[in-house]
Design an enzyme around this catalytic site. Sequence first.
Site, PDB file in Angstrom:
ATOM      1  N   SER A 136      33.785 -49.445  55.777  1.00  0.00           N
ATOM      2  CA  SER A 136      33.707 -49.842  54.368  1.00  0.00           C
ATOM      3  C   SER A 136      32.629 -49.085  53.594  1.00  0.00           C
ATOM      4  O   SER A 136      32.677 -49.016  52.367  1.00  0.00           O
ATOM      5  CB  SER A 136      33.420 -51.348  54.267  1.00  0.00           C
ATOM      6  OG  SER A 136      34.488 -52.094  54.822  1.00  0.00           O
ATOM      7  N   THR A 162      45.964 -43.367  59.437  1.00  0.00           N
ATOM      8  CA  THR A 162      47.413 -43.571  59.460  1.00  0.00           C
ATOM      9  C   THR A 162      48.131 -42.232  59.333  1.00  0.00           C
ATOM     10  O   THR A 162      47.793 -41.421  58.475  1.00  0.00           O
ATOM     11  CB  THR A 162      47.839 -44.512  58.326  1.00  0.00           C
ATOM     12  OG1 THR A 162      47.201 -45.781  58.513  1.00  0.00           O
ATOM     13  CG2 THR A 162      49.349 -44.714  58.314  1.00  0.00           C
ATOM     14  N   GLU A 245      46.170 -47.899  45.913  1.00  0.00           N
ATOM     15  CA  GLU A 245      46.352 -48.340  47.301  1.00  0.00           C
ATOM     16  C   GLU A 245      46.265 -49.856  47.401  1.00  0.00           C
ATOM     17  O   GLU A 245      47.032 -50.491  48.133  1.00  0.00           O
ATOM     18  CB  GLU A 245      45.295 -47.698  48.203  1.00  0.00           C
ATOM     19  CG  GLU A 245      45.474 -48.066  49.668  1.00  0.00           C
ATOM     20  CD  GLU A 245      44.451 -47.423  50.598  1.00  0.00           C
ATOM     21  OE1 GLU A 245      44.521 -47.682  51.823  1.00  0.00           O
ATOM     22  OE2 GLU A 245      43.580 -46.673  50.118  1.00  0.00           O
ATOM     23  N   ARG A 246      45.372 -50.455  46.649  1.00  0.00           N
ATOM     24  CA  ARG A 246      45.232 -51.918  46.694  1.00  0.00           C
ATOM     25  C   ARG A 246      46.433 -52.615  46.077  1.00  0.00           C
ATOM     26  O   ARG A 246      46.836 -53.687  46.550  1.00  0.00           O
ATOM     27  CB  ARG A 246      43.911 -52.322  46.019  1.00  0.00           C
ATOM     28  CG  ARG A 246      42.720 -51.980  46.892  1.00  0.00           C
ATOM     29  CD  ARG A 246      41.391 -51.951  46.188  1.00  0.00           C
ATOM     30  NE  ARG A 246      40.377 -51.446  47.117  1.00  0.00           N
ATOM     31  CZ  ARG A 246      39.174 -51.001  46.782  1.00  0.00           C
ATOM     32  NH1 ARG A 246      38.813 -50.990  45.497  1.00  0.00           N
ATOM     33  NH2 ARG A 246      38.334 -50.556  47.695  1.00  0.00           N
ATOM     34  N   GLY A 367      40.003 -51.468  51.820  1.00  0.00           N
ATOM     35  CA  GLY A 367      38.877 -52.271  51.362  1.00  0.00           C
ATOM     36  C   GLY A 367      39.021 -53.682  51.882  1.00  0.00           C
ATOM     37  O   GLY A 367      39.996 -54.365  51.572  1.00  0.00           O
TER      38      GLY A 367
END
Length: 382
Positions: A136, A162, A245-246, A367
Amino acid sequence: MAASLSYFDESHQLVRDSVRRFVEREILPYIDEWEEAEEFPRELYLKAGAAGILGIGYSEQLGGSHEGDVFAKVAASEELMRSGSGGLVAGLGSLDIGLPPIVKWAKPAVRERVVPQVLAGEKIMALAVTEPSGGSDVANLKTRAVRDGDHYRVNGSKTFITSGVRADYYTVAVRTGGEGFGGVSLLLVEKGTPGFSVGRKLKKMGWWASDTAELFFDDCKVPVENLIGAENAGFACIMANFQSERLSLAIMANMTAQLALEESLKWARERQAFGKPVGKFQVLKHRLAEMATQLEVSREFTYRQAAQMAAGRSVIKEISMAKNFATDIADRLTYDAVQIMGGMGYMRESLVERLYRDNRILSIGGGTREIMNEIISKQMGL
């Protein structure tokens, strides 16, 4: 999905129908086999590229379609999640976290060489930020890149990447300056570059169908032209990338919850106990009603943030809230689905067993829940 009515138009429905047919034809007949094998065929990238799926959200000049159309991307993502495999979706979609910095900030020659190949499924793209020393704490990453003439010499390592095993291109966060966020840059590293190596394929609790790897840089020589954006300006690029992405992770969480609810409803209607379907018992009816309510609220809030993003508004606080709320709801609904199905919910042949495992990464990746709360509190002036 009543909440979707005010967000999706006819073009989005066409995208949804096209992706759903692709999933039914090219993925669902094989997904259980791919999960057990812990990988899916590389050929699927080519098929998804040819079907136009990988290019959704990118410019036509680079081989994409629906540029800037957030809800076209949402519709495609939801239908891909109907494969029932978060790992497959993460692996097939790793371009969506690795490629945007290339599109936005790479030099034109690099962008025009790399992006069309990735959108066509000919090459695989990955993002490499996380390090063994701290996932993080992006501002304090250790992988260092030192300018040496017309190259950077890169030393360090990455983990939990990934598509890391078979990617061809990697958007890599490195330290080119001093300590803290002001010394971070992004580099495009290509497979086969001297000094760059890929470690073992990592074994995971869930997301079995995606490959996850460690990366190593040992005096790896990367051309200066592969710098993405300005030197020492990479942290802002990474943070901007995190917002989309979130959103994607919130969509994945909501669809994980949706599939868990659908499986629970099917079980409640078909499973007999004490002479009647188990769904006729009040305790189960009420639980299913609560599950449906929680999901509807989460999905609507996520769509609202997608609409704000589509309008060009900053939703740093709200998208962090949406990710946390969606992953909390997915935690609850996957747990409840396993409980409702009892022993069958614990069996590998059950979809909810996979959903339960796959779901656990969603409040960690992109995150952590704790980092989201830090962002939210800072946006509140605390």
